[in-house]
Design an enzyme around this catalytic site. Sequence first.
Site, PDB file in Angstrom:
ATOM      1  N   GLU A  31      -9.155   0.315  -4.076  1.00 20.79           N
ATOM      2  CA  GLU A  31      -8.139   1.001  -3.264  1.00 20.79           C
ATOM      3  C   GLU A  31      -7.050   1.538  -4.188  1.00 20.79           C
ATOM      4  O   GLU A  31      -6.236   0.761  -4.698  1.00 20.79           O
ATOM      5  CB  GLU A  31      -7.532   0.044  -2.230  1.00 20.79           C
ATOM      6  CG  GLU A  31      -8.545  -0.491  -1.222  1.00 20.79           C
ATOM      7  CD  GLU A  31      -7.956  -1.505  -0.250  1.00 20.79           C
ATOM      8  OE1 GLU A  31      -6.806  -1.957  -0.482  1.00 20.79           O
ATOM      9  OE2 GLU A  31      -8.629  -1.847   0.722  1.00 20.79           O
ATOM     10  N   ASP A  71       0.877  -1.169   0.000  1.00 21.49           N
ATOM     11  CA  ASP A  71       0.000   0.000   0.000  1.00 21.49           C
ATOM     12  C   ASP A  71       0.909   1.212   0.000  1.00 21.49           C
ATOM     13  O   ASP A  71       1.762   1.349   0.895  1.00 21.49           O
ATOM     14  CB  ASP A  71      -0.885   0.028   1.247  1.00 21.49           C
ATOM     15  CG  ASP A  71      -1.887  -1.115   1.286  1.00 21.49           C
ATOM     16  OD1 ASP A  71      -2.229  -1.647   0.215  1.00 21.49           O
ATOM     17  OD2 ASP A  71      -2.331  -1.467   2.389  1.00 21.49           O
TER      18      ASP A  71
END
Length: 221
Positions: free
Chosen positions: A200, A142
């Site tokens: 995301e 991420d």
Amino acid sequence: MKFKITFFCFLISFYAFSQLPKGFVYVQDVVPSIQLELRYCTDYNFVGQPIYGYNNAVGIVTSETANALKKVQTELETQNLSLKIYDAYRPQEAVNHFITWAKHINDTLMKPHFYPDVNKRDLFKDGYIASKSRHSSGSTVDLTIVNAETGEHLDMGSPFDFFGEPSWVAYANLTEVQKHNRMLLQRVMQEHGFRSYSKEWWHFTLRNEPFKNQYFNFPVE
């Protein structure tokens, strides 16, 4: 003599427990200039407390992932930009912590910050939390892009770990600057071997990852 034997045993024990599993590396050993903000080592995350298994703010990934990130970082540095990692390898223990938290429906301490428009009951159904995570295989990260000198984040239109449509990659209600920044992140990651996750904008997994469908549980330390 007894002291020497004790010290020798200590060294063996230390190195045995400090070594990463074969195939894993600390990302900054391979990409020293990459920036880190390991949110799950802190209480600023959607749970509101440090997550189990995160004992140190270090980024761990597979060797293949680190080498691919190095290529991304090299390209971004020509524009005075840098990657910033929010999460990398995630132990199964941490995933279990998320699962336990999600079942406590009334624990909504961080709802205003991370999921204001999503019912906590729906986090599993909507795909924001799962019983297994690609992160536990070591090749998922991420991340975002920041100014390499100031550390200022490029505006992506929503914060990291924001549960809701504004974080979807294809979300349209963005400014031109936000769209440009998201497209830059998507392009540079995909061109260097990563695939994205539609819900995301910050989530990427290395194609042909070495430990696909293997879920590790050693601590982040």
